[in-house]
Write an enzyme that holds these catalytic residues in place. Structure first.
Site, mmCIF file in Angstrom:
data_model
loop_
_atom_site.group_PDB
_atom_site.id
_atom_site.type_symbol
_atom_site.label_atom_id
_atom_site.label_comp_id
_atom_site.label_asym_id
_atom_site.label_seq_id
_atom_site.Cartn_x
_atom_site.Cartn_y
_atom_site.Cartn_z
ATOM 1 C CD GLN A 156 -37.913 10.624 0.747
ATOM 2 O OE1 GLN A 156 -38.056 9.427 0.928
ATOM 3 N NE2 GLN A 156 -36.734 11.194 0.721
ATOM 4 C CD GLU A 176 -36.173 15.796 4.737
ATOM 5 O OE1 GLU A 176 -35.836 16.702 3.961
ATOM 6 O OE2 GLU A 176 -35.779 14.630 4.624
ATOM 7 C CG ASP A 191 -35.488 12.115 -3.021
ATOM 8 O OD1 ASP A 191 -35.490 11.140 -3.807
ATOM 9 O OD2 ASP A 191 -34.955 12.084 -1.893
ATOM 10 C CD GLU A 233 -32.207 12.750 -3.591
ATOM 11 O OE1 GLU A 233 -32.158 13.998 -3.629
ATOM 12 O OE2 GLU A 233 -32.176 12.115 -2.528
ATOM 13 C CG ASP A 248 -30.435 9.444 -1.171
ATOM 14 O OD1 ASP A 248 -29.479 9.032 -0.493
ATOM 15 O OD2 ASP A 248 -31.520 9.780 -0.649
ATOM 16 C CE LYS A 289 -29.715 11.507 2.290
ATOM 17 N NZ LYS A 289 -30.736 10.448 2.019
ATOM 18 N NE ARG A 331 -30.126 10.138 5.663
ATOM 19 C CZ ARG A 331 -29.825 8.863 5.382
ATOM 20 N NH1 ARG A 331 -28.567 8.473 5.450
ATOM 21 N NH2 ARG A 331 -30.749 8.000 4.999
ATOM 22 C CB SER A 332 -35.977 12.572 7.126
ATOM 23 O OG SER A 332 -35.662 11.249 7.475
ATOM 24 C CE LYS A 359 -33.205 16.074 -0.535
ATOM 25 N NZ LYS A 359 -33.319 14.674 -0.958
HETATM 26 P P1 PGA Z 1 -33.854 10.011 4.778
HETATM 27 O O1 PGA Z 1 -34.081 10.386 3.247
HETATM 28 O O2 PGA Z 1 -35.228 9.942 5.386
HETATM 29 O O3 PGA Z 1 -33.272 8.613 4.714
HETATM 30 O O4 PGA Z 1 -32.972 11.004 5.392
HETATM 31 C C1 PGA Z 1 -33.866 11.628 2.692
HETATM 32 C C2 PGA Z 1 -33.667 11.475 1.206
HETATM 33 O O5 PGA Z 1 -34.122 10.470 0.615
HETATM 34 O O6 PGA Z 1 -33.027 12.308 0.586
HETATM 35 ZN ZN ZN Z 2 -33.286 10.818 -1.394
#
Ligand code: PGA
Ligand code: ZN
Length: 429
Positions: free
Chosen positions: A164, A206, A243, A286, A313, A338, A367-368, A389
């Site tokens: 990711q 992102e 990650d 991660e 995470d 988060k 978050r994304s 991050k």
């Molecule tokens: P998310 O993931 O899309 O749920 O924000 C970000 C991540 O896995 O760190």
């Molecule tokens: Zn993550």
């Protein structure tokens, strides 16, 4: 009446970086101080995290938040008006008991986290200080070490590659500004390299480059090449952080690498990642295995936990009890913190405190789905979290955080130097 009593809580629908509805909250105190915050939204979520309240109707793909806003203007406002805004724990406890579910499903984690953060902003405003200073006082800082995405993949790039986030950490930088300078050069170099290979196809959710690679290793090779092209030494000045977000492509210990059309069991995925840590200057991974694969996480941590950072995470979902359990079982060695996974600031802080107590690393994370809200930068500094991050080095919902960090850096006593190397011993290889 105390000057910091809450007199108003108002929700409003605004839009996030994916063009989806999200929740903004204004909190007003008796003295006239106002605080505002916006809830972020994940796309690669852990099963046990606080859930957003979404309308589920046709509008906006079911993602509208009118019910969450009604809850804020109705029940939440009624419960909070009259409480003292500086008593964050009492405010958050009220939100938790008012919601009454283990995962904020009734009022929505999007509603509760925005309210919780807005209360903190209002209280900081009532004292006339920035949020980081309000939270940390004389103990605030140092500046966190940034973890910045160069290529985006997984759920943020239509699964074009399995991994990711391909990120860098400027492990050799002396301060926050230098870490950003170096990352800017790596990001630019990566873009040039992609363009020359005919692989430049825009950016993922992102802001990292769209990963038009044939293998996950090709992304790693390109990342090392970008660090070198930027004139920096991989593994010394700038290191790699991944990650894997393995819960996204695996279940019950079986993982499907879509890009390479391979199915791996937990040991095989683990061996592949261990191999990467031997061949590439990787300092942090991660979610290397799925959130339901604790045996795999323990094995992986036993194999490489003494030389790289292993972040939970989806596995830890910013939950203090899960951090304690993971520490007791040696299933990772760092927490991704988060706030919206927990649903209130107090719960997120409890998770960060539990992590520190367990000698875990702490990475405060966006978050994304993000917005112009830069609260997490203040949380990282105010809570003295050693890392931060927030995605890549492009798009303003990301840059607003890095730029806010530069302003905090100027104001932070002691010049805001990065955490001493003992706090991040992994940058030594
Ligand atoms: P998310 O993931 O899309 O749920 O924000 C970000 C991540 O896995 O760190
Ligand atoms: Zn993550």
């Amino acid at each position: 009446m105390s000057k910091t009593q809450i007199v108003g809580v108002k929700g409003r629908r605004v839009w996030d970086s994916r063009g989806r509805p999200t929740v903004e909250v204004d909190v007003t105190l008796e003295c006239g101080a106002m605080g505002r915050a916006i809830a972020p939204a994940g796309a690669s979520r852990g099963r046990a995290e606080a859930v957003d309240l979404r309308d589920g109707e046709e509008t906006f793909g079911g993602l509208d938040v009118t019910q969450a806003i009604s809850g804020i203007d109705g029940e939440i406002s009624s419960a909070l008006v009259g409480l003292d805004g500086v008593d964050q724990v009492a405010v958050d406890d009220t939100l938790i008991s008012l919601d009454g579910t283990p995962n904020k499903a009734r009022l929505g984690g999007n509603a509760t986290v925005a309210v919780s953060m807005a209360v903190a902003h209002a209280s900081a405003a009532s004292e006339g200080v920035p949020l980081w200073q309000y939270l940390g006082g004389a103990n605030a800082g140092p500046m966190p070490l940034p973890e910045i995405q160069i290529f985006g993949g997984g759920a943020h790039a239509a699964r074009r590659v399995d991994v990711q986030d391909f990120m860098v950490i400027a492990t050799g930088a002396e301060d926050f500004a230098m870490a950003l300078d170096w990352t800017a050069e790596v990001y630019r170099a990566a873009g040039q390299t992609m363009e020359e290979q005919g692989l430049l196809q825009g950016v993922a959710d992102e802001g990292g480059y769209w990963p038009a690679f044939d293998t996950n290793e090709a992304a790693l090779d390109n990342l090392v090449a970008a660090i070198e092209r930027a004139g920096l030494v991989p593994g010394d000045q700038v290191s790699i952080s991944l990650d894997i977000a393995a819960s996204e492509f695996g279940e019950a210990g079986l993982y499907r690498l879509g890009l390479e059309e391979r199915e791996l069991d937990s040991d095989a995925l683990s061996d592949m990642l261990v191999g990467w840590t031997e061949r590439y200057p990787i300092v942090s991974i991660e979610d290397p295995l799925g959130e339901d694969d604790e045996a795999g996480l323990r094995k992986f941590t036993a194999a490489v936990g003494n030389r790289i950072q292993i972040i939970g995470d989806d596995y830890l979902v910013t939950n203090a009890r899960r951090v304690e359990d993971a520490a007791a079982r040696s299933a990772c060695n760092a927490l991704l913190c988060k706030p919206n996974q927990a649903g209130t600031l107090s719960e997120a802080k409890a998770a960060a405190d539990a992590a520190r107590k367990a000698n875990f690393g702490v990475i405060v994370s966006a978050r994304s789905g993000e917005t112009e809200d830069a609260t997490i930068v203040h949380l990282a500094v105010g809570w003295s979290a050693p890392q931060l991050k927030v995605g890549s080095f492009a798009r303003s919902e990301r840059m607003v955080k890095w730029n806010e960090g530069l302003r905090v850096l100027e104001a932070l006593p002691g010049g805001g130097r990065l955490p001493p190397r003992e706090l991040f011993p992994w940058g030594q290889n």
